[in-house]
Design an enzyme around this catalytic site. Structure first.
Site, mmCIF file in Angstrom:
data_model
loop_
_atom_site.group_PDB
_atom_site.id
_atom_site.type_symbol
_atom_site.label_atom_id
_atom_site.label_comp_id
_atom_site.label_asym_id
_atom_site.label_seq_id
_atom_site.Cartn_x
_atom_site.Cartn_y
_atom_site.Cartn_z
ATOM 1 N N GLU A 235 -9.113 -81.673 72.421
ATOM 2 C CA GLU A 235 -9.322 -82.994 72.989
ATOM 3 C C GLU A 235 -10.574 -83.501 72.601
ATOM 4 O O GLU A 235 -11.645 -82.649 72.868
ATOM 5 C CB GLU A 235 -9.050 -82.926 74.509
ATOM 6 C CG GLU A 235 -8.966 -84.232 75.009
ATOM 7 C CD GLU A 235 -8.693 -83.998 76.546
ATOM 8 O OE1 GLU A 235 -9.065 -85.007 77.527
ATOM 9 O OE2 GLU A 235 -8.181 -83.226 77.117
ATOM 10 N N GLU A 240 -14.846 -91.911 78.961
ATOM 11 C CA GLU A 240 -14.082 -91.494 80.122
ATOM 12 C C GLU A 240 -14.965 -92.495 81.089
ATOM 13 O O GLU A 240 -16.054 -92.011 81.197
ATOM 14 C CB GLU A 240 -13.942 -90.236 80.308
ATOM 15 C CG GLU A 240 -12.864 -89.428 79.567
ATOM 16 C CD GLU A 240 -12.655 -88.205 80.343
ATOM 17 O OE1 GLU A 240 -11.461 -88.220 81.004
ATOM 18 O OE2 GLU A 240 -13.285 -87.346 80.081
#
Length: 526
Positions: A235, A240
């Site tokens: 990932e 974020e």
């Protein structure tokens, strides 16, 4: 021999029939029409071409019902075990259906813009969403990020503490696992095949069969739970963020592509042994606040989250080729026509403003974190995933495990916030409780737009997002746009800034690099 061969053929035939019967089915109650989303691919010459893409919502959000009827196979956070008596039987008896994107999930698109609403109330209440960019109706778009940069605009002004508008890449199969797992009839069209570095065990289907066996409904999430199996893969978290804090984070795995795990050997958020799996659940994160700069990102700060911002991420290799080894992940922002380099870490023992092997090793030591990043391959491991190709994920979510405090508050909450690495943002340690956030901020949303992808320096000097619209040109020695070139001393190294309006640093690049004018505000050694 002949009879044995005939028996072998009969077994193969029976096996194929069994696979055909016990399959992850597709429903027919709601037509699946993917919302369109345009994006651009760019070239080193500075030209960009528009791609007519589309998005699909993850299968976990979809209505799951009996194949020939309307009965739910899954309601709230519980399976109907009279239908789903086993993983295989459930795959035979149940089907995922098409989605009504706007009214059920709060997902809307317009041109290059994607809006994800936090809470959407229709017949049921929906919380957040996760969508994937599609190459065509049945295939995810695969991005090969080595020696490239990825750029997009984002508006996080309506995301409070506890929410996470995330843009990231994962090593999913391009077809959602449809060809690899014969029992997966739904495929990428219906958002199957998800995996990430947490090896999530909250997925209802993995590898074409259900995850009902061992399922434990969540005490805090009315829509979720945890099954026996998880789905692991590398990932790369590009973004974020909420309006208070942001981080970008690589998470390598021992095997980059999607694999199945079982129980606590999955590791990650959903298991009792966080570091017991084959992936790095922590990653090596760069959060400006966590690195000591408390005035860089947030409302009214250098990167002002009251307004949209263009986010640029570069994936540099050791030999500047698409087949080289990942050596550095760099970040820039563009806002109101100004290119803003990522903030520098304020810790002398952990310097830098980009992610490198040296940065990650010194950060883990300074913060006292377990270095599972290096244990699972570090930058080279992340690079292996980037080389294989990754699927783009765009999402909005809240956190039933740690209330997003790892992103925007002091975490762990009982640690001394004056110690390096504990403070990650200004949110209170009692904030982010999903039930409270959902009640207080149901109208929260995030907007992603103007996605661009191309060679280094190609995506944010050509009218992308909120950035300038000047054309990329190359200088043979120094930037011609900086008014402070005569006072600069020293040399800028490869990839570093070397000019731009108001720039007072070095304007000459170390050999053999040339100072390249990306736009009037920013020049880079390329």
């Amino acid at each position: 021999m002949a009879s044995s061969f005939q028996l072998y053929k009969a077994l193969l035939f029976f096996s194929s029939l069994l696979s055909a019967v016990q399959a992850q089915k597709v429903g027919t109650q709601q037509a699946e029409v993917h919302p369109g989303l345009t994006w651009q691919t760019c070239t080193s010459s500075g030209s960009c071409t528009t791609v007519n893409g589309e998005v699909t919502i993850d299968a976990n959000w979809r209505w799951l019902h009996t194949v020939n009827g309307y009965t739910n196979c899954y309601t709230g956070n519980e399976w109907d075990t009279s239908i789903c008596t086993s993983n295989e039987v459930c795959a035979e008896q149940c089907a995922v259906d098409g989605a009504n994107y706007a009214s059920t999930y709060g997902i809307t698109t317009s041109g290059s813009s994607l809006r994800l609403n936090f809470v959407t109330q229709s017949q049921q209440k929906n919380i957040g969403s996760r969508v994937y960019l599609m190459d065509d109706e049945d295939t995810y778009t695969m991005f090969y990020l080595l020696n490239k940069e990825f750029t997009f605009d984002v508006d996080v002004s309506e995301l409070p503490c506890g929410l996470n508008g995330a843009v990231y890449f994962v090593s999913m199969d391009a077809d959602g696992g449809k060809s690899r797992y014969a029992t997966n009839e739904a495929g990428a069209k219906y958002g199957t095949g998800y995996c990430d570095s947490q090896c999530p065990r909250d997925l209802k289907f993995i590898n074409g069969v259900a995850n009902v066996e061992g399922w434990e409904s969540s005490d805090t999430n009315p829509n979720g739970g945890v099954g026996n199996h998880g789905s692991c893969c590398a990932e790369m978290d590009i973004w974020e963020a909420n309006s208070i804090s942001t981080a970008f984070t690589p998470h390598p795995c021992d095997t980059p592509g999607q694999t199945l795990c079982t129980g606590d050997s999955c590791g990650g958020t959903y298991s009792n042994d966080r570091y017991g799996g084959t992936c790095d659940p922590d990653g090596c994160d760069f959060n400006s606040y966590r690195q000591g700069n408390k005035t860089f990102y947030g409302p009214g700060l250098t990167v002002d989250t009251n307004s949209p911002v263009t986010v640029v991420t570069q994936f540099l290799t050791d030999d500047n080729t698409d087949t080289g080894t990942l050596s550095e992940i760099k970040r820039f922002y563009v806002q109101n026509g100004v290119v803003i380099p990522n903030s520098e870490s304020t810790y002398p023992a952990n310097p830098g403003n980009s992610i490198t092997t040296e940065f990650c090793e010194s950060q883990k030591e300074l913060f006292g974190d377990v270095d599972v990043f290096s244990a699972h391959g570090g930058m080279a491991g992340m690079g292996a995933a980037l080389e294989q190709g990754m699927v783009l994920v765009l999402s909005l979510w809240d956190d039933n495990y740690s209330n997003m405090l790892w992103l925007d508050s002091n975490y762990p909450t009982d640690a001394d916030p004056t110690q390096p690495g504990i403070a990650r943002g200004t949110c209170p340690t009692d904030s982010g409780v999903p039930s409270e956030v959902e009640a207080q901020y149901p109208n929260a949303y995030v907007v992603y737009s103007n996605i661009k992808f191309g060679p280094i320096g190609s995506t944010f000097g050509n009218g992308g997002g909120s950035g300038p619209t000047t054309t990329v040109t190359t200088s043979t020695a120094t930037s011609t746009t900086s008014s402070a070139t005569s006072t600069a001393t020293g040399q800028a190294q490869h990839w570093e800034q070397c000019g731009g309006n108001g720039w007072t640093g070095p304007t000459v690049c170390a050999s053999p690099w040339a100072c390249t004018v990306v736009n009037s505000w920013y020049s880079q050694c390329l």
